[in-house]
Write a protein that holds these residues in place. Structure first.
Motif, PDB file in Angstrom:
ATOM      1  N   GLY A   1       0.777  -1.227   0.000  1.00  0.00           N
ATOM      2  CA  GLY A   1       0.000   0.000   0.000  1.00  0.00           C
ATOM      3  C   GLY A   1       0.811   1.281   0.000  1.00  0.00           C
ATOM      4  O   GLY A   1       0.251   2.365  -0.143  1.00  0.00           O
ATOM      5  N   THR A   2       2.127   1.167   0.155  1.00  0.00           N
ATOM      6  CA  THR A   2       2.969   2.367   0.253  1.00  0.00           C
ATOM      7  C   THR A   2       3.986   2.464  -0.866  1.00  0.00           C
ATOM      8  O   THR A   2       4.057   3.451  -1.579  1.00  0.00           O
ATOM      9  N   GLY A   3       4.809   1.445  -1.017  1.00  0.00           N
ATOM     10  CA  GLY A   3       5.858   1.516  -2.016  1.00  0.00           C
ATOM     11  C   GLY A   3       6.878   0.412  -1.829  1.00  0.00           C
ATOM     12  O   GLY A   3       6.560  -0.774  -1.922  1.00  0.00           O
ATOM     13  N   GLU A  43      14.707   2.384   5.148  1.00  0.00           N
ATOM     14  CA  GLU A  43      14.082   3.437   4.349  1.00  0.00           C
ATOM     15  C   GLU A  43      12.795   2.908   3.734  1.00  0.00           C
ATOM     16  O   GLU A  43      12.758   1.813   3.160  1.00  0.00           O
ATOM     17  N   ALA A  44      11.719   3.663   3.872  1.00  0.00           N
ATOM     18  CA  ALA A  44      10.457   3.369   3.198  1.00  0.00           C
ATOM     19  C   ALA A  44      10.276   4.381   2.072  1.00  0.00           C
ATOM     20  O   ALA A  44      10.293   5.594   2.303  1.00  0.00           O
ATOM     21  N   ILE A  45      10.149   3.874   0.854  1.00  0.00           N
ATOM     22  CA  ILE A  45      10.007   4.724  -0.328  1.00  0.00           C
ATOM     23  C   ILE A  45       8.544   4.705  -0.760  1.00  0.00           C
ATOM     24  O   ILE A  45       7.998   3.662  -1.138  1.00  0.00           O
ATOM     25  N   ALA A  71      -0.846   0.169  -7.482  1.00  0.00           N
ATOM     26  CA  ALA A  71      -1.295  -0.893  -6.577  1.00  0.00           C
ATOM     27  C   ALA A  71      -0.088  -1.710  -6.130  1.00  0.00           C
ATOM     28  O   ALA A  71       0.656  -2.237  -6.967  1.00  0.00           O
ATOM     29  N   ILE A  72       0.097  -1.819  -4.820  1.00  0.00           N
ATOM     30  CA  ILE A  72       1.295  -2.480  -4.277  1.00  0.00           C
ATOM     31  C   ILE A  72       0.877  -3.569  -3.305  1.00  0.00           C
ATOM     32  O   ILE A  72       0.183  -3.299  -2.311  1.00  0.00           O
ATOM     33  N   THR A  73       1.275  -4.789  -3.603  1.00  0.00           N
ATOM     34  CA  THR A  73       1.059  -5.908  -2.698  1.00  0.00           C
ATOM     35  C   THR A  73       2.409  -6.302  -2.104  1.00  0.00           C
ATOM     36  O   THR A  73       3.411  -5.635  -2.333  1.00  0.00           O
ATOM     37  N   ASN A  74       2.439  -7.404  -1.390  1.00  0.00           N
ATOM     38  CA  ASN A  74       3.715  -7.833  -0.811  1.00  0.00           C
ATOM     39  C   ASN A  74       4.578  -8.605  -1.792  1.00  0.00           C
ATOM     40  O   ASN A  74       5.704  -8.979  -1.466  1.00  0.00           O
TER      41      ASN A  74
END
Length: 475
Positions: free
Chosen positions: A94-96, A136-138, A232-235
């Protein structure tokens, strides 16, 4: 009453957020394999950025037993080595993207000067930082131009151990107050590391800005590749929905059909998967038809000289005697044009294109004016093969069948079947080579500067063309 109004507004916005999403003409899926490759490239860039960390000079005093207060000054610190031996990257749902670095190390060289009592001394020192970790979270989203964008969402750096060794002068003594220097250096590194990481991410943002959201194909058409939905971002993967639609250069007009849902395979054997729906190609047909580009004039000089059948009234007179009788020994012209946009249909391992059009036949009079002969309505079916070359989608067409019927005649009734062979020949040796030459030039796919496909594979599924490929980044 106010609470009820707020609740209704929230429901309306939530409903709107779902209805605003639309099916893409092109869906791109980035897999973990792509992230692992990107990590190799990105860590090198990040390592170079971190080498640029500047640690300012500082001074202070420390109390050393027996001697008392020692005044010191640390100058000229420079990073001689910065190692990032362990790193991992993955999708942040959900983020990047999340990046973690462990057991990094830094080797720093600098100069020292001290003063105590009436004694001054100087020398150099080596500082080793170990067990450094960076997380780091992008964040990824789409910007106002419809391009993907990245930002630094959160960054944390943790300095593990610092070990300082002094050289020169009475270094055996000065090692005693090395612990007094740790906090200023640790604080300085902590202040510098995350901004350098953010700077590296900003560099990635600049590359994403090179994506062409609108690509001119030729004088008739262009393709729009802006993102139509949030990323859309999944794991396990990240999906990007591009508009993937052709427009006439003269007029941006939406076709009377909409893109269907695009589904991609669940496999993750490749770094990237692209799914092109039928809508992509059919919007091209709509754009080119609207621009008046789906027509061609066929004349005798286009037919290879070795063919015995010529485009003149003498040759056609053997099939339609009235033509030779009314217009003896004259060259002819045929105008082949579409009556509506062609329709492409993808089925497993097969792509067909169906086209409705007409052939207007003319005799070329001695004064170069045209005398109408007849109009043939045609229905053509062709098969298509697609491939990838230099980041472009290329193709070729082959005639499957051609059905003729007489639409109108200025030379009297005749049997259309007698013209089947010569018109098949004209389309195979004149029309399709022209179209295939254009298709061989290719249609650009959305890409980033210095990014190229490696060993792309093309597979035709129901209603979708799937491209599975690895990628390479380099100049």
């Amino acid at each position: 009453m106010l609470a009820k109004m707020i609740w209704m507004v929230m429901i309306t916005l939530l409903f709107a957020s779902h209805t605003l999403c639309r099916n893409p003409g092109l869906k791109a899926r980035v897999t973990q394999k792509a992230l692992d490759y990107g990590r190799q490239v990105g860590v090198q860039v990040l390592q170079q950025k971190l080498r640029e960390i500047h640690i300012p000079d500082f001074s202070g005093s420390a109390h050393v037993s027996v001697i008392g207060n020692v005044h010191y000054k640390i100058t000229g610190m420079r990073i001689e080595d910065f190692g990032l031996p362990q790193s991992a990257v993955g999708f942040y749902v959900g983020t990047g993207i999340k990046l973690s670095i462990d057991n990094a190390y830094i080797h720093i060289h600098g100069n020292w000067r001290v003063k105590y009592l009436f004694i001054k001394d100087s020398g150099s020192f080596d500082l080793s930082v170990s067990r450094l970790s960076i997380s780091e979270a992008i964040g990824m989203n789409r910007d106002a131009t419809g391009r993907p964008s990245v930002r630094s969402a959160t960054c944390k750096a943790n300095i593990g151990n610092l070990d300082i060794k002094f050289h020169g002068g009475g270094s055996w003594l000065y090692n005693l107050f090395s612990s007094s220097l740790e906090n200023p250096i640790r604080s300085s590194l902590n202040r510098e590391i995350c901004p350098k990481v953010s700077s590296a991410i900003n560099g990635l943002e600049q590359h994403l800005k090179t994506i062409q959201v609108s690509s001119r194909v030729d004088k008739y058409a262009e393709i729009e590749y802006s993102l139509v939905n949030p990323i859309a971002i999944t794991n396990i993967f990240m999906d990007l929905d591009f508009k993937g639609e052709f427009y006439s250069v003269a007029q941006h007009k939406e076709p009377p059909f909409s893109p269907p849902p695009v589904s991609l395979p669940k496999q993750a054997d490749h770094m990237m998967y692209l799914g092109l729906s039928d809508f992509f190609a059919n919007s091209a047909g709509f754009a080119y038809y609207g621009a008046g580009a789906l027509q061609v004039n066929i004349t005798d000089d286009m037919i290879p000289k070795q063919y015995p059948i010529r485009l003149n009234t003498s040759s056609f007179g053997a099939l339609v005697p009235q033509v030779r009788k009314l217009y003896p020994n004259m060259l002819m012209l045929m105008n082949l044009h579409a009556n509506r946009e062609p329709v492409l249909k993808a089925a497993p391992n097969n792509i067909t294109v169906q086209a409705l059009g007409a052939i207007d036949a003319f005799a070329i009079l001695p004064n170069s004016s045209l005398a109408p002969l007849f109009v043939l309505d045609i229905f053509a079916s062709v098969s298509a093969k697609m491939a990838i070359s230099k980041m472009k989608l290329i193709g070729s067409l082959k005639l499957n069948s051609l059905h003729l019927s007489l639409g109108h005649s200025d030379v009297g009734h005749f049997k259309v079947a007698s013209l089947q062979g010569i018109l098949n020949l004209a389309i195979k040796i004149v029309v399709l080579p022209k179209i295939n030459a254009r298709l061989a030039n290719g249609f650009p796919l959305p890409t980033v500067d210095h990014l190229s496909f490696v060993n792309p594979l093309v597979k035709v599924n129901q209603d979708i063309l799937v491209i599975a490929t690895d990628i390479h980044y380099g100049s």
